[in-house]
Scaffold this motif. Sequence first.
Motif, mmCIF file in Angstrom:
data_model
loop_
_atom_site.group_PDB
_atom_site.id
_atom_site.type_symbol
_atom_site.label_atom_id
_atom_site.label_comp_id
_atom_site.label_asym_id
_atom_site.label_seq_id
_atom_site.Cartn_x
_atom_site.Cartn_y
_atom_site.Cartn_z
ATOM 1 N N VAL A 35 0.950 -1.242 0.057
ATOM 2 C CA VAL A 35 -0.031 0.021 0.122
ATOM 3 C C VAL A 35 0.661 1.145 0.098
ATOM 4 N N GLY A 36 0.432 2.110 -1.047
ATOM 5 C CA GLY A 36 1.211 3.442 -1.099
ATOM 6 C C GLY A 36 2.558 3.362 -2.285
ATOM 7 N N ASP A 37 2.710 2.214 -2.561
ATOM 8 C CA ASP A 37 3.671 1.907 -3.850
ATOM 9 C C ASP A 37 3.025 2.621 -4.962
ATOM 10 N N LYS A 38 3.983 3.287 -5.508
ATOM 11 C CA LYS A 38 3.260 4.257 -6.814
ATOM 12 C C LYS A 38 4.091 4.094 -8.017
ATOM 13 N N ALA A 39 3.680 4.604 -9.243
ATOM 14 C CA ALA A 39 4.496 4.210 -10.742
ATOM 15 C C ALA A 39 3.550 5.093 -11.587
ATOM 16 N N LEU A 40 4.529 5.828 -12.630
ATOM 17 C CA LEU A 40 3.771 6.560 -13.546
ATOM 18 C C LEU A 40 3.869 5.695 -14.899
ATOM 19 N N ILE A 41 3.148 5.752 -15.772
ATOM 20 C CA ILE A 41 2.990 4.883 -16.951
ATOM 21 C C ILE A 41 2.923 5.947 -18.093
ATOM 22 N N LEU A 42 3.666 5.842 -19.161
ATOM 23 C CA LEU A 42 3.730 6.736 -20.377
ATOM 24 C C LEU A 42 2.935 6.146 -21.413
ATOM 25 N N GLU A 43 2.481 6.937 -22.264
ATOM 26 C CA GLU A 43 1.951 6.295 -23.588
ATOM 27 C C GLU A 43 2.459 5.117 -24.280
ATOM 28 N N THR A 44 3.833 5.134 -23.995
ATOM 29 C CA THR A 44 4.602 4.202 -24.813
ATOM 30 C C THR A 44 4.553 2.924 -23.914
ATOM 31 N N GLY A 45 4.039 2.678 -22.615
ATOM 32 C CA GLY A 45 3.928 1.592 -21.913
ATOM 33 C C GLY A 45 5.041 1.437 -21.064
ATOM 34 N N GLU A 46 5.707 2.588 -20.835
ATOM 35 C CA GLU A 46 6.893 2.261 -20.088
ATOM 36 C C GLU A 46 6.250 2.830 -18.511
ATOM 37 N N VAL A 103 -4.254 -7.433 -4.774
ATOM 38 C CA VAL A 103 -3.881 -5.977 -4.909
ATOM 39 C C VAL A 103 -4.924 -5.016 -5.636
ATOM 40 N N GLU A 104 -5.065 -4.069 -4.820
ATOM 41 C CA GLU A 104 -5.906 -3.069 -5.776
ATOM 42 C C GLU A 104 -5.145 -1.762 -5.979
ATOM 43 N N VAL A 105 -5.306 -1.380 -7.042
ATOM 44 C CA VAL A 105 -4.663 -0.336 -7.698
ATOM 45 C C VAL A 105 -5.483 0.912 -8.264
ATOM 46 N N LEU A 106 -5.220 2.091 -7.680
ATOM 47 C CA LEU A 106 -5.985 3.469 -8.580
ATOM 48 C C LEU A 106 -5.090 3.857 -9.459
ATOM 49 N N ILE A 107 -5.545 4.074 -10.650
ATOM 50 C CA ILE A 107 -4.987 4.584 -11.713
ATOM 51 C C ILE A 107 -5.660 5.636 -12.295
ATOM 52 N N GLU A 108 -4.938 6.967 -12.213
ATOM 53 C CA GLU A 108 -5.369 8.247 -12.642
ATOM 54 C C GLU A 108 -4.806 8.640 -13.751
ATOM 55 N N PRO A 109 -5.585 9.319 -14.713
ATOM 56 C CA PRO A 109 -4.778 9.974 -15.848
ATOM 57 C C PRO A 109 -4.210 11.238 -15.390
ATOM 58 N N VAL A 110 -3.215 11.896 -15.879
ATOM 59 C CA VAL A 110 -2.631 13.209 -16.061
ATOM 60 C C VAL A 110 -2.420 13.861 -17.235
ATOM 61 N N ILE A 111 -3.606 14.804 -17.453
ATOM 62 C CA ILE A 111 -3.608 15.087 -18.775
ATOM 63 C C ILE A 111 -3.371 16.753 -18.960
ATOM 64 N N PRO A 112 -2.401 17.143 -19.110
ATOM 65 C CA PRO A 112 -2.176 18.737 -19.143
ATOM 66 C C PRO A 112 -3.191 19.329 -19.969
ATOM 67 N N GLN A 113 -3.528 20.514 -19.419
ATOM 68 C CA GLN A 113 -4.634 21.403 -20.185
ATOM 69 C C GLN A 113 -3.807 21.716 -21.439
ATOM 70 N N PRO A 114 -4.870 21.651 -22.598
ATOM 71 C CA PRO A 114 -4.168 22.124 -23.908
ATOM 72 C C PRO A 114 -3.903 23.488 -24.418
ATOM 73 N N GLU A 115 -3.110 23.671 -25.241
ATOM 74 C CA GLU A 115 -2.869 24.868 -25.730
ATOM 75 C C GLU A 115 -3.841 25.447 -26.892
ATOM 76 N N ILE A 116 -4.147 26.474 -26.763
ATOM 77 C CA ILE A 116 -4.956 27.113 -28.021
ATOM 78 C C ILE A 116 -4.111 27.998 -28.680
ATOM 79 N N ILE A 117 -3.882 27.923 -29.986
ATOM 80 C CA ILE A 117 -3.164 28.763 -30.932
ATOM 81 C C ILE A 117 -4.256 29.698 -31.633
ATOM 82 N N VAL A 118 -4.616 30.880 -31.357
ATOM 83 C CA VAL A 118 -5.349 31.619 -32.034
ATOM 84 C C VAL A 118 -4.750 32.441 -33.156
#
Length: 335
Positions: A35-46, A103-118
């Motif tokens: 409990v408390g172990d943590k990891a980040l997962i990239l779009e590549t699967g890393e 084991v129960e794991v909570l997985i949350e997305p981290v999605i940066p707020q996008p940029e708008i180019i006007v």
Amino acid sequence: MFNELTLQIEKQRTKGIDFAVAQVIDRIAPSSGKVGDKALILETGELIGWIGGGCVRGIVVKEALEVIKTKRYRRVRISPDGGTRETANFKEYVMSCQSKGTVEVLIEPVIPQPEIIVVGKSNIARKLVQMASSADFKVSVMATDADTQTFPTANEVLDTVDFSNLKNANNTYIIVTTQGEDDELSVKKALKTTVAYVGFVASVKKSEDIKEYLTNEGIAESRIAQLRSPVGLDINAKLASEVAISILAEVVDHFRNGTRIGKTAQNNTENKVSEASTEAADIFAEEYYINPVCQVPVSKKNPKHIVDYRGEKVYFCCDGCKVSFEKNPGQYIKS
């Protein structure tokens, strides 16, 4: 490890890319994840960090990629008696490892707020920049003679239309609202980027003329089909502020719901997979092998077992999957 992982999370945030964070929130021994172990997962699967080994690692990677795609959190429970419940935000798997822990794991997305180019300095452009800034978007402006007095809320103001320094095409929206000032050239420059969402504020007739110009300029038909013009949700907008609202609403809809879009773009073809996404898929395929027994990714660099079957290497995350496969290989790999 915690400080190192925190630095990695901030590093990925700075890059402006999407990723997921997984944390062990419950555990019944024996299991390697605590409990408390943590990891980040990239779009590549890393996977960077630790949430457990064997089938747990593969399952978390698989579900994290779906979390990144859907932008919705998910709880994943892996136990000997799993596989009986599933909802939009909860999924169970059978613990195939011989340890038989839970084991129960909570997985949350981290999605940066996008940029708008006007692109442009029209009245619609000013209203759109103001509203997008209020909605916490990163906003940049590109237009001849544009300045910070005209766009005081913008994060960046450039007096030329130049996308050469574009850093994150996957999370950027370009809105061309030039209103007769270098329309054709601005749209052409925008479409030469790899940005999936390019909108052009114009009437139906003007949109048709622009698309004819783009064809004559050698822009691919598939790319021209992705141009959203007229841009914005159909709310019968009349005032500049109303047009800006309709555009921002469509951007938010696209950002939150993926390829689902508003009425004005329903006839557009689906966006091509970006070069970055294709590259990520290739990297994932090189790094991971789908375990034929439990259907979860197994790292080729660190599998529990490797079995040669009909000239093909088959990778396994745990003893249980290997034993099941060897009893009846044909059940899992068809000729």
